[in-house]
Design a protein around this motif. Structure first.
Motif, PDB file in Angstrom:
ATOM      1  N   ALA A   1       0.850  -1.210   0.000  1.00  0.00           N
ATOM      2  CA  ALA A   1       0.000   0.000   0.000  1.00  0.00           C
ATOM      3  C   ALA A   1       0.881   1.254   0.000  1.00  0.00           C
ATOM      4  O   ALA A   1       0.599   2.206  -0.732  1.00  0.00           O
ATOM      5  CB  ALA A   1      -0.910   0.000   1.221  1.00  0.00           C
ATOM      6  N   ARG A   2       1.951   1.222   0.804  1.00  0.00           N
ATOM      7  CA  ARG A   2       2.853   2.390   0.839  1.00  0.00           C
ATOM      8  C   ARG A   2       3.474   2.622  -0.536  1.00  0.00           C
ATOM      9  O   ARG A   2       3.522   3.739  -1.035  1.00  0.00           O
ATOM     10  CB  ARG A   2       3.971   2.166   1.876  1.00  0.00           C
ATOM     11  N   SER A   3       3.942   1.522  -1.189  1.00  0.00           N
ATOM     12  CA  SER A   3       4.574   1.682  -2.510  1.00  0.00           C
ATOM     13  C   SER A   3       3.587   2.160  -3.555  1.00  0.00           C
ATOM     14  O   SER A   3       3.924   2.961  -4.417  1.00  0.00           O
ATOM     15  CB  SER A   3       5.156   0.363  -3.034  1.00  0.00           C
ATOM     16  N   ALA A   4       2.359   1.655  -3.495  1.00  0.00           N
ATOM     17  CA  ALA A   4       1.374   2.014  -4.522  1.00  0.00           C
ATOM     18  C   ALA A   4       0.941   3.472  -4.378  1.00  0.00           C
ATOM     19  O   ALA A   4       0.626   4.138  -5.364  1.00  0.00           O
ATOM     20  CB  ALA A   4       0.162   1.094  -4.441  1.00  0.00           C
ATOM     21  N   GLY A   5       0.888   3.958  -3.133  1.00  0.00           N
ATOM     22  CA  GLY A   5       0.499   5.354  -2.903  1.00  0.00           C
ATOM     23  C   GLY A   5      -0.947   5.657  -3.256  1.00  0.00           C
ATOM     24  O   GLY A   5      -1.294   6.800  -3.543  1.00  0.00           O
TER      25      GLY A   5
ATOM     26  N   ALA B   1     -12.358   9.571  -0.756  1.00  0.00           N
ATOM     27  CA  ALA B   1     -10.888   9.696  -0.681  1.00  0.00           C
ATOM     28  C   ALA B   1     -10.255   9.281  -2.002  1.00  0.00           C
ATOM     29  O   ALA B   1      -9.315   9.919  -2.488  1.00  0.00           O
ATOM     30  CB  ALA B   1     -10.352   8.855   0.474  1.00  0.00           C
ATOM     31  N   ILE B   2     -10.784   8.224  -2.618  1.00  0.00           N
ATOM     32  CA  ILE B   2     -10.231   7.774  -3.904  1.00  0.00           C
ATOM     33  C   ILE B   2     -10.429   8.859  -4.966  1.00  0.00           C
ATOM     34  O   ILE B   2      -9.495   9.222  -5.687  1.00  0.00           O
ATOM     35  CB  ILE B   2     -10.897   6.447  -4.344  1.00  0.00           C
TER      36      ILE B   2
ATOM     37  N   ALA C   1      -7.107  11.554  -1.803  1.00  0.00           N
ATOM     38  CA  ALA C   1      -6.772  11.968  -0.429  1.00  0.00           C
ATOM     39  C   ALA C   1      -6.500  10.756   0.453  1.00  0.00           C
ATOM     40  O   ALA C   1      -6.829   9.629   0.090  1.00  0.00           O
ATOM     41  CB  ALA C   1      -7.939  12.761   0.139  1.00  0.00           C
ATOM     42  N   ALA C   2      -5.925  11.002   1.626  1.00  0.00           N
ATOM     43  CA  ALA C   2      -5.651   9.909   2.563  1.00  0.00           C
ATOM     44  C   ALA C   2      -6.963   9.417   3.165  1.00  0.00           C
ATOM     45  O   ALA C   2      -7.909  10.191   3.337  1.00  0.00           O
ATOM     46  CB  ALA C   2      -4.736  10.404   3.663  1.00  0.00           C
TER      47      ALA C   2
ATOM     48  N   PRO D   1      -9.727   4.141   8.395  1.00  0.00           N
ATOM     49  CA  PRO D   1      -8.618   3.225   8.665  1.00  0.00           C
ATOM     50  C   PRO D   1      -8.082   2.557   7.391  1.00  0.00           C
ATOM     51  O   PRO D   1      -8.834   1.932   6.644  1.00  0.00           O
ATOM     52  CB  PRO D   1      -9.241   2.185   9.600  1.00  0.00           C
ATOM     53  N   SER D   2      -6.783   2.693   7.190  1.00  0.00           N
ATOM     54  CA  SER D   2      -6.101   2.194   6.004  1.00  0.00           C
ATOM     55  C   SER D   2      -5.422   0.851   6.312  1.00  0.00           C
ATOM     56  O   SER D   2      -5.561   0.310   7.414  1.00  0.00           O
ATOM     57  CB  SER D   2      -5.033   3.200   5.600  1.00  0.00           C
ATOM     58  N   PHE D   3      -4.639   0.365   5.348  1.00  0.00           N
ATOM     59  CA  PHE D   3      -3.858  -0.858   5.600  1.00  0.00           C
ATOM     60  C   PHE D   3      -2.868  -0.627   6.754  1.00  0.00           C
ATOM     61  O   PHE D   3      -2.535  -1.569   7.477  1.00  0.00           O
ATOM     62  CB  PHE D   3      -3.107  -1.282   4.330  1.00  0.00           C
TER      63      PHE D   3
END
Ligand code: 4PW
Length: 376
Positions: A116-120, A336-337, A341-342, A345-347
């Motif tokens: 998830a971090r890499s995909a952004g 958000a999508i 935007a952020a 609760p995310s991954f």
């Protein structure tokens, strides 16, 4: 332009989310439009029935063939299936919603959060109870200092669908497929609410150490439609845990799927230096608040002006239910999508909860308090 959505899973959670997609244009008309594009599963006949019932355009029996064809991928399958398809979607730049717990294993959750971090792109972990109006109001009260310094967080989540030893075996009872039992299925929600409500509150903060105990009461269960056949239960029926927060607050958690009479009883109590509050999912339109005026707990009816979603639904007093939490969480995630935007609760939040669950399991095995291990 509408967001094309692909959904893996069409039973309990599949229905809850498809219901949310159908309600959004009526009640949250500003939320980006959704096309229920593809429903993914293995059993073709059941899948086709679900496609018609839930309003999807097409079906697919292999997630690999469609995961990069959609704008948003919903992974609502069994826990062991959360990691691989979700990571593949993220690698294709697709936003992903995963049901909780984030994965059957801590390694799986760690890999999902890294992808998830890499995909952004925005990701979501299905902690829908953050979207109960009373819970959001409770957070506001805590943030504004009404409870003072937090001293105690108490959370229990009790169900009774496994009380009967003849209740059939399912993937939820297998450690390989589910990861854990009551701990991951129910405790994940309670840990997330602890993080959401007091994770940045004075006196509480992050959960640093835990002591946990897991128990399996019924160790074999019958296989459905196979007379005389049984399978072992390799996950916990119930768990208890003590928490130590970095700010000094204490926590007590318990979860059970063998608690007679408790259907979906998620109860939270928080005590602070200036007051207390109490919430129960089975009375989700209410919040009990104890203030400084010695009048005892007062019940706040959350379907009033304190309900952040009141403008979208009915006039005050026209109560909301469990399914509305899915509408609220999908409205936020899809917005958000669309906005890039952020979302929470995310991954990352799913992983943070899973790290606490892993520490509780480690403590059960070691018989000692364990630190919650984090990557950062
Ligand atoms: O939120 C709960 C879950 O964690 C649900 O109401 C049902 O019980 C489905 O899975 C668990």
């Amino acid at each position: 332009m509408a967001l094309d959505v692909g959904v893996l899973g069409y039973r309990f959670m599949g229905t809850a989310h498809a219901n949310a997609f159908a309600r959004l244009p009526m009640f949250f008309p500003d939320t980006p439009a959704v096309t229920r594009d593809v429903l993914i599963g293995r059993d073709e006949e059941a899948l086709e029935n679900a496609r018609t019932r839930l309003g999807f355009d097409r079906t697919a029996t292999d997630w690999r063939s469609v995961v990069d064809e959609v704008d948003v991928f919903y992974n609502l399958g069994p826990n062991f299936l959360h990691a691989e398809p979700s990571i593949a979607a993220l690698e294709a730049g697709v936003s992903v919603f995963s049901e909780k717990p984030l994965s059957a294993t801590l390694d799986g959750a760690t890999e999902m959060a890294a992808a998830a971090r890499s995909a952004g792109v925005p990701t979501a972990c299905g902690f829908n109870y953050r979207f109960v109006p009373a819970i959001r109001y409770a957070r506001e009260l805590i943030q504004s200092g009404t409870l003072g310094d937090i001293r105690t967080f108490r959370g229990r989540y009790l169900q009774d669908w496994l009380v009967d030893p003849e209740a059939p075996w399912s993937w939820r009872l297998d450690a390989e497929l589910a990861g854990s039992g009551a701990l991951g299925d129910l405790g994940a929600h309670t840990v997330d609410l602890a993080r959401f409500l007091v994770g940045d509150a004075p006196g509480a903060g992050r959960i640093e150490r835990v002591s946990g105990h897991l128990r399996t009461a019924v160790t074999e269960r019958p296989v459905e439609d196979a007379p005389g056949e049984t399978r072992p239960v390799t996950v916990d029926d119930e768990y208890t845990a003590q928490l130590a927060f970095e700010g000094g607050a204490t926590g007590i958690l318990e979860g059970s799927r063998i608690a007679p009479g408790h259907k979906n009883d998620h109860t939270i109590e928080i005590h602070g230096s200036e007051g207390s509050l109490r919430f129960s999912l089975e009375r989700l339109n209410e919040l009990a608040v104890l203030g400084q005026d010695d009048r005892g707990y007062e019940t706040v009816l959350v379907t009033d002006e304190s309900d952040p979603y009141i403008d979208h639904w009915w006039p005050p007093g026209h109560v909301l239910g469990w399914e509305h939490t899915f509408v609220h969480e999908n409205a936020s995630f899809l917005q958000a999508i669309a906005d890039g935007a952020a979302y929470e609760p995310s991954f990352a939040d799913g992983l943070a909860a899973q790290q606490v669950l892993a520490a509780i399991e480690a403590s059960d095995e070691s018989g000692s308090w364990e630190r919650v291990l984090r990557d950062e």
